[in-house]
Write a protein that holds these residues in place. Structure first.
Motif, PDB file in Angstrom:
ATOM      1  N   GLY A  32       0.783  -1.237   0.000  1.00  0.00           N
ATOM      2  CA  GLY A  32       0.000   0.000   0.000  1.00  0.00           C
ATOM      3  C   GLY A  32       0.808   1.276   0.000  1.00  0.00           C
ATOM      4  N   ARG A  33       0.248   2.266   0.693  1.00  0.00           N
ATOM      5  CA  ARG A  33       0.859   3.603   0.727  1.00  0.00           C
ATOM      6  C   ARG A  33       2.243   3.575   1.355  1.00  0.00           C
ATOM      7  NH1 ARG A  33      -2.360   8.298  -0.164  1.00  0.00           N
ATOM      8  NH2 ARG A  33      -0.330   9.233   0.047  1.00  0.00           N
ATOM      9  N   ALA A  34       2.430   2.703   2.338  1.00  0.00           N
ATOM     10  CA  ALA A  34       3.752   2.605   2.971  1.00  0.00           C
ATOM     11  C   ALA A  34       4.807   2.232   1.934  1.00  0.00           C
ATOM     12  CB  ALA A  34       3.726   1.586   4.101  1.00  0.00           C
ATOM     13  N   ALA A  35       4.500   1.297   1.049  1.00  0.00           N
ATOM     14  CA  ALA A  35       5.442   0.892   0.002  1.00  0.00           C
ATOM     15  C   ALA A  35       5.750   2.065  -0.921  1.00  0.00           C
ATOM     16  CB  ALA A  35       4.887  -0.278  -0.792  1.00  0.00           C
ATOM     17  N   GLU A  36       4.724   2.813  -1.309  1.00  0.00           N
ATOM     18  CA  GLU A  36       4.930   3.966  -2.192  1.00  0.00           C
ATOM     19  C   GLU A  36       5.749   5.059  -1.515  1.00  0.00           C
ATOM     20  OE1 GLU A  36       1.032   4.114  -5.036  1.00  0.00           O
ATOM     21  OE2 GLU A  36       0.786   4.833  -2.982  1.00  0.00           O
ATOM     22  N   ASN A  37       5.419   5.354  -0.260  1.00  0.00           N
ATOM     23  CA  ASN A  37       6.097   6.445   0.438  1.00  0.00           C
ATOM     24  C   ASN A  37       7.545   6.116   0.790  1.00  0.00           C
ATOM     25  OD1 ASN A  37       3.748   7.966   0.338  1.00  0.00           O
ATOM     26  ND2 ASN A  37       3.064   7.314   2.355  1.00  0.00           N
ATOM     27  N   LEU A  38       7.831   4.863   1.060  1.00  0.00           N
ATOM     28  CA  LEU A  38       9.189   4.480   1.454  1.00  0.00           C
ATOM     29  C   LEU A  38      10.114   4.204   0.278  1.00  0.00           C
ATOM     30  CD1 LEU A  38       8.339   2.113   4.429  1.00  0.00           C
ATOM     31  CD2 LEU A  38       9.511   4.318   4.573  1.00  0.00           C
ATOM     32  N   LYS A  39       9.569   4.064  -0.916  1.00  0.00           N
ATOM     33  CA  LYS A  39      10.369   3.662  -2.080  1.00  0.00           C
ATOM     34  C   LYS A  39      11.646   4.490  -2.267  1.00  0.00           C
ATOM     35  CE  LYS A  39      10.223   2.729  -6.996  1.00  0.00           C
ATOM     36  NZ  LYS A  39       9.462   2.803  -8.230  1.00  0.00           N
ATOM     37  N   PRO A  40      11.613   5.822  -2.184  1.00  0.00           N
ATOM     38  CA  PRO A  40      12.868   6.556  -2.420  1.00  0.00           C
ATOM     39  C   PRO A  40      13.900   6.403  -1.298  1.00  0.00           C
ATOM     40  CG  PRO A  40      11.022   8.082  -2.086  1.00  0.00           C
ATOM     41  CD  PRO A  40      10.469   6.712  -2.042  1.00  0.00           C
ATOM     42  N   TYR A  41      13.495   5.942  -0.142  1.00  0.00           N
ATOM     43  CA  TYR A  41      14.391   5.880   1.011  1.00  0.00           C
ATOM     44  C   TYR A  41      14.978   4.496   1.262  1.00  0.00           C
ATOM     45  CZ  TYR A  41      11.939  10.219   1.799  1.00  0.00           C
ATOM     46  OH  TYR A  41      11.389  11.456   1.627  1.00  0.00           O
ATOM     47  N   LEU A  42      14.434   3.475   0.638  1.00  0.00           N
ATOM     48  CA  LEU A  42      14.896   2.119   0.891  1.00  0.00           C
ATOM     49  C   LEU A  42      16.040   1.771  -0.052  1.00  0.00           C
ATOM     50  CD1 LEU A  42      11.487   0.322   1.527  1.00  0.00           C
ATOM     51  CD2 LEU A  42      13.118   1.222   3.188  1.00  0.00           C
ATOM     52  N   THR A  43      17.245   2.106   0.396  1.00  0.00           N
ATOM     53  CA  THR A  43      18.452   1.868  -0.392  1.00  0.00           C
ATOM     54  C   THR A  43      19.367   0.914   0.366  1.00  0.00           C
ATOM     55  OG1 THR A  43      19.505   3.814   0.569  1.00  0.00           O
ATOM     56  CG2 THR A  43      18.370   4.121  -1.531  1.00  0.00           C
ATOM     57  N   LYS A  44      20.226   0.265  -0.368  1.00  0.00           N
ATOM     58  CA  LYS A  44      21.129  -0.729   0.197  1.00  0.00           C
ATOM     59  C   LYS A  44      21.916  -0.131   1.368  1.00  0.00           C
ATOM     60  CE  LYS A  44      24.820  -3.896  -1.024  1.00  0.00           C
ATOM     61  NZ  LYS A  44      25.640  -4.437  -2.105  1.00  0.00           N
ATOM     62  N   GLY A  45      21.930  -0.862   2.486  1.00  0.00           N
ATOM     63  CA  GLY A  45      22.677  -0.430   3.663  1.00  0.00           C
ATOM     64  C   GLY A  45      21.863   0.359   4.663  1.00  0.00           C
TER      65      GLY A  45
END
Length: 162
Positions: free
Chosen positions: A63-76
């Motif tokens: 849901g919205r959590a996946a959309e909102n977190l997408k730019p911040y979920l990077t390796k490490g």
């Protein structure tokens, strides 16, 4: 009586989110789905030595959590996941398979990936702007006042912007 299925994990992402369609996509009804993997480190004592163990967990965010977190979920990136375990089962080529994944109810961003600096340590870059006090106009300081009553040059300004 209801059983309990609750898991809390803190770990670091093993890859960037959104690098392929398997990691981030939309379902046919338009719901966002993010599949991530986190590495969770654990230390245990064996005799008189500490041994580090790493476990890898697959996590699904909806849901919205996946959309909102997408730019911040990077390796490490270090995150905390609060959710439940779900077992997926399927059959392929006559073989029965299963996989347990964590379905996230909430995800908290905890810290940045450490970048090595020149002193040999690690610096954190959280992407948040740093607070810098607004410069005070010279008219606030009196010209002939005793220096013990002058405003200090360091410290907090009178108007804190939050």
């Amino acid at each position: 009586m209801t059983d309990l299925n609750h898991v809390v994990l803190i770990g670091r992402l093993t890859r960037d989110l959104g690098t392929d369609e398997r990691s981030f996509a939309y379902t046919q009804n338009g719901t966002a789905r993010a599949n991530i993997s986190i590495a969770v480190n654990r230390s245990r004592k064996s005799g008189d030595q500490w041994i580090d163990e790493v476990s890898y967990f697959d996590v699904t965010i909806w849901g919205r959590a996946a959309e909102n977190l997408k730019p911040y979920l990077t390796k490490g990136k270090q995150i905390a996941v609060d959710g439940y375990l779900k077992q997926d089962r399927w059959e392929k080529d006559g073989m029965k398979n299963s996989k347990v994944v964590v379905v996230a109810d909430t995800v908290h961003l905890l810290g940045g990936r450490g970048e090595p600096n020149s002193e040999g340590g690690y610096s954190q870059n959280f992407g948040a702007p740093r607070f810098q006090p607004r410069p005070q106009p010279q008219s606030y300081q009196s010209q002939g006042a005793d220096s013990s009553y002058a405003e200090p040059s360091e410290g907090f300004p009178e108007d804190i912007p939050f």
